[in-house]
Each structure stands twice: as C-alpha cells, then as structure tokens.
Design a protein around this motif. Structure first.
Motif, PDB file in Angstrom:
ATOM      1  N   GLY A   1       0.783  -1.230   0.000  1.00 14.41           N
ATOM      2  CA  GLY A   1       0.000   0.000   0.000  1.00 14.41           C
ATOM      3  C   GLY A   1       0.812   1.275   0.000  1.00 14.41           C
ATOM      4  O   GLY A   1       0.245   2.375  -0.045  1.00 14.41           O
ATOM      5  N   ARG A   2       2.134   1.185   0.011  1.00 14.12           N
ATOM      6  CA  ARG A   2       2.988   2.374   0.037  1.00 14.12           C
ATOM      7  C   ARG A   2       3.443   2.785  -1.362  1.00 14.12           C
ATOM      8  O   ARG A   2       4.394   3.566  -1.508  1.00 14.12           O
ATOM      9  N   HIS A   3       2.776   2.288  -2.396  1.00 16.61           N
ATOM     10  CA  HIS A   3       3.218   2.543  -3.777  1.00 16.61           C
ATOM     11  C   HIS A   3       3.303   4.027  -4.117  1.00 16.61           C
ATOM     12  O   HIS A   3       4.167   4.446  -4.880  1.00 16.61           O
ATOM     13  N   GLU A   4       2.431   4.834  -3.544  1.00 17.28           N
ATOM     14  CA  GLU A   4       2.421   6.270  -3.865  1.00 17.28           C
ATOM     15  C   GLU A   4       3.709   6.956  -3.405  1.00 17.28           C
ATOM     16  O   GLU A   4       4.061   8.025  -3.911  1.00 17.28           O
ATOM     17  N   ASP A   5       4.414   6.363  -2.456  1.00 16.16           N
ATOM     18  CA  ASP A   5       5.624   6.974  -1.902  1.00 16.16           C
ATOM     19  C   ASP A   5       6.891   6.559  -2.643  1.00 16.16           C
ATOM     20  O   ASP A   5       7.984   7.006  -2.287  1.00 16.16           O
ATOM     21  N   ILE A   6       6.759   5.708  -3.642  1.00 22.24           N
ATOM     22  CA  ILE A   6       7.921   5.183  -4.352  1.00 22.24           C
ATOM     23  C   ILE A   6       8.228   6.040  -5.576  1.00 22.24           C
ATOM     24  O   ILE A   6       7.327   6.389  -6.344  1.00 22.24           O
ATOM     25  N   ILE A   7       9.494   6.362  -5.750  1.00 22.30           N
ATOM     26  CA  ILE A   7       9.937   7.078  -6.951  1.00 22.30           C
ATOM     27  C   ILE A   7      10.607   6.062  -7.868  1.00 22.30           C
ATOM     28  O   ILE A   7      11.638   5.479  -7.527  1.00 22.30           O
ATOM     29  N   LEU A   8      10.009   5.846  -9.021  1.00 23.12           N
ATOM     30  CA  LEU A   8      10.499   4.838  -9.946  1.00 23.12           C
ATOM     31  C   LEU A   8      11.482   5.435 -10.948  1.00 23.12           C
ATOM     32  O   LEU A   8      11.231   6.513 -11.491  1.00 23.12           O
ATOM     33  N   PRO A   9      12.585   4.744 -11.219  1.00 24.03           N
ATOM     34  CA  PRO A   9      13.437   5.177 -12.333  1.00 24.03           C
ATOM     35  C   PRO A   9      12.746   4.889 -13.658  1.00 24.03           C
ATOM     36  O   PRO A   9      11.763   4.149 -13.710  1.00 24.03           O
ATOM     37  N   LYS A  10      13.244   5.475 -14.711  1.00 24.37           N
ATOM     38  CA  LYS A  10      12.661   5.240 -16.033  1.00 24.37           C
ATOM     39  C   LYS A  10      13.039   3.845 -16.518  1.00 24.37           C
ATOM     40  O   LYS A  10      14.092   3.317 -16.182  1.00 24.37           O
ATOM     41  N   GLY A  11      12.177   3.263 -17.351  1.00 22.21           N
ATOM     42  CA  GLY A  11      12.447   1.948 -17.897  1.00 22.21           C
ATOM     43  C   GLY A  11      11.407   1.551 -18.921  1.00 22.21           C
ATOM     44  O   GLY A  11      10.496   2.339 -19.246  1.00 22.21           O
ATOM     45  N   ASP A  12      11.535   0.346 -19.435  1.00 20.10           N
ATOM     46  CA  ASP A  12      10.612  -0.171 -20.441  1.00 20.10           C
ATOM     47  C   ASP A  12       9.554  -1.086 -19.841  1.00 20.10           C
ATOM     48  O   ASP A  12       8.394  -1.076 -20.262  1.00 20.10           O
ATOM     49  N   LEU A  13       9.969  -1.893 -18.866  1.00 24.41           N
ATOM     50  CA  LEU A  13       9.093  -2.890 -18.253  1.00 24.41           C
ATOM     51  C   LEU A  13       9.113  -2.712 -16.743  1.00 24.41           C
ATOM     52  O   LEU A  13      10.177  -2.665 -16.129  1.00 24.41           O
ATOM     53  N   LEU A  14       7.929  -2.611 -16.142  1.00 24.18           N
ATOM     54  CA  LEU A  14       7.791  -2.507 -14.691  1.00 24.18           C
ATOM     55  C   LEU A  14       7.210  -3.818 -14.164  1.00 24.18           C
ATOM     56  O   LEU A  14       6.168  -4.274 -14.637  1.00 24.18           O
ATOM     57  N   ILE A  15       7.894  -4.418 -13.188  1.00 23.86           N
ATOM     58  CA  ILE A  15       7.449  -5.679 -12.595  1.00 23.86           C
ATOM     59  C   ILE A  15       7.251  -5.498 -11.099  1.00 23.86           C
ATOM     60  O   ILE A  15       8.117  -4.953 -10.409  1.00 23.86           O
ATOM     61  N   HIS A  16       6.106  -5.972 -10.603  1.00 23.52           N
ATOM     62  CA  HIS A  16       5.829  -6.005  -9.162  1.00 23.52           C
ATOM     63  C   HIS A  16       5.635  -7.462  -8.759  1.00 23.52           C
ATOM     64  O   HIS A  16       4.805  -8.166  -9.316  1.00 23.52           O
ATOM     65  N   ALA A  17       6.400  -7.914  -7.759  1.00 22.70           N
ATOM     66  CA  ALA A  17       6.410  -9.330  -7.381  1.00 22.70           C
ATOM     67  C   ALA A  17       5.521  -9.652  -6.184  1.00 22.70           C
ATOM     68  O   ALA A  17       5.771 -10.603  -5.455  1.00 22.70           O
ATOM     69  N   GLY A  18       4.440  -8.890  -5.990  1.00 22.41           N
ATOM     70  CA  GLY A  18       3.424  -9.275  -5.023  1.00 22.41           C
ATOM     71  C   GLY A  18       3.454  -8.539  -3.698  1.00 22.41           C
ATOM     72  O   GLY A  18       4.415  -7.855  -3.361  1.00 22.41           O
ATOM     73  N   ASP A  19       2.355  -8.693  -2.934  1.00 20.83           N
ATOM     74  CA  ASP A  19       2.047  -7.907  -1.742  1.00 20.83           C
ATOM     75  C   ASP A  19       1.917  -6.436  -2.137  1.00 20.83           C
ATOM     76  O   ASP A  19       2.628  -5.558  -1.640  1.00 20.83           O
ATOM     77  N   VAL A  20       0.961  -6.212  -3.017  1.00 26.03           N
ATOM     78  CA  VAL A  20       0.658  -4.854  -3.455  1.00 26.03           C
ATOM     79  C   VAL A  20      -0.169  -4.120  -2.410  1.00 26.03           C
ATOM     80  O   VAL A  20      -0.308  -2.892  -2.458  1.00 26.03           O
ATOM     81  N   SER A  21      -0.748  -4.880  -1.459  1.00 23.40           N
ATOM     82  CA  SER A  21      -1.669  -4.318  -0.469  1.00 23.40           C
ATOM     83  C   SER A  21      -1.306  -4.810   0.927  1.00 23.40           C
ATOM     84  O   SER A  21      -0.420  -5.657   1.103  1.00 23.40           O
ATOM     85  N   ASN A  22      -2.045  -4.295   1.921  1.00 19.77           N
ATOM     86  CA  ASN A  22      -1.872  -4.781   3.288  1.00 19.77           C
ATOM     87  C   ASN A  22      -2.776  -5.968   3.597  1.00 19.77           C
ATOM     88  O   ASN A  22      -2.346  -6.943   4.198  1.00 19.77           O
TER      89      ASN A  22
END
Length: 210
Positions: free
Chosen positions: A11-32
């Motif tokens: 649930g802290r995704h809004e606080d993350i600053i992502l670098p630039k890239g072509d493919l974004l992967i999230h490996a789970g526990d997107v929520s609480n």
C-alpha cells in the motif's frame, strides 16, 4: 530492455519514486489486507506509470486475488496491465512466467504445503523461461529472515535449477532485499519495505538483452 523491479509495497506505492524503464514488474504484496479498495488503488497507480509494459503477481497479503473468481479479477485489471497467476506472457521475445504461490505460513493467501503440493505449481514453469516471477524466494537465496533462518522454497529452487531463467524476481522475505548472481541466473529480492514495514529500499533496475 530496461526492467524496473519492485515488490512488497503493502500500500505504500504512492511513496515510491520509480526510475525510467521499459518494463515494470511487481512481485506481489501490493496491499496490506487484499481488500477491493486497496487493490483498486494499487491498480490505478500501477496503470498510470510510464512504462511500455507493466506486469504484476499477487502475494500472500493480496487475498482478493485468491478469493474472487477469475472473471471478477479480470474485470479489475486495466487494459495496459498484465496479471500473472501460474501463467506466462511473451514480450518482445522475452518469456515471462509468474506465480503468487509460497510455502505455507500461518493463514495467508496462496499458501501451499512444502513438498508435493507446492511442487505441482513449480512443475508448470516452462523450461524456456527468461524471467521467472514468484512472490517467495527459492531456498537459500536472499531468503533469510531477521533470525537468520532460510525461509525459501526447496522445490522452487529445484525448478529454478531446471529452467535456469536469466532473472528470478521475488520478494516476500523483506530482510533478503538485494541482488545475487549464481551461474547464469540473476536473483533479485525486490522488497521495498524492511521487516518493520518501513519503506527503506530503492526500486531495482536491470538491463536484459535476449
């Protein structure tokens, strides 16, 4: 292809600053707690990120993805986002397999008993897999908890040895955050939160050419 990798944002995704890239992967526990509101908030944010491709799997906190029907889940996923659940996708010739399964621990989502039960999932991984995404780590690799105990899956390690992906991406064990190269496979524990659930780790990025 530049791949940006995150996991265990809880649930802290809004606080993350992502670098630039072509493919974004999230490996789970997107929520609480895997409620519909939490999942919808994550999917909206994930869809808005400026990447050509966006792929995620669920984790043990993401109960909605285990409890809802496939039809209900499909209706939630934005058109520009790919959700993998013991399934695969090929992007620009790169073969990607994803699974939320992890060894049984308490009463979390996507738990399977160690041994024969969990092996049935890993047997599904194609031999020709370039990127393997699982929520939990293989045994003995970036899988030690705060007590120094290895929490990874023995049968998953055997499947990795069989398939030898270029990348194996996971999270789940927050304390294992980091990158380790073993033979031809780069292992990446991309947990964003530490064991106290504080946002301490930066997103990881890697270039992959097939």
């Amino acid at each position: 292809m530049k791949i940006v990798i995150i996991s265990d944002t809880h649930g802290r995704h809004e606080d993350i600053i992502l670098p630039k890239g072509d493919l974004l992967i999230h490996a789970g526990d997107v929520s609480n707690h895997g409620t519909k509101n939490q999942i919808e908030a994550f999917l909206k944010w994930f869809s808005e990120q400026d990447f050509n491709y966006k792929i995620f799997i669920a984790g043990n906190h993401d109960f909605l993805f285990e409890n809802e029907t496939p039809e209900s889940i499909e209706a939630l996923i934005p058109d520009d986002v790919t959700y993998l659940n013991d399934s695969e996708i090929t992007i620009e010739g790169i073969k990607i397999w994803g699974s939320p399964i992890q060894p049984e621990f308490m009463d979390w989502a996507f738990n399977r008993k160690r041994g024969a039960e969990i092996k049935t999932h890993w047997d599904l991984i194609p031999n020709e897999t370039d990127i393997l995404i699982t929520h939990g780590p293989p045994y003995g690799i970036l899988d030690k908890n705060m007590r120094g105990m290895s929490c990874g899956c023995e049968e998953l390690k055997k499947a990795v040895d069989r398939t030898q992906p270029k990348l194996h991406i996971f999270g789940h064990i927050h304390e294992g955050h980091g990158i380790e190269q073993i033979d031809n496979t780069t292992f990446i524990n991309a947990s964003q939160l530490n064991y106290r659930y504080s946002l301490t780790n930066e997103p990881l990025a890697i270039d992959l050419n097939i």
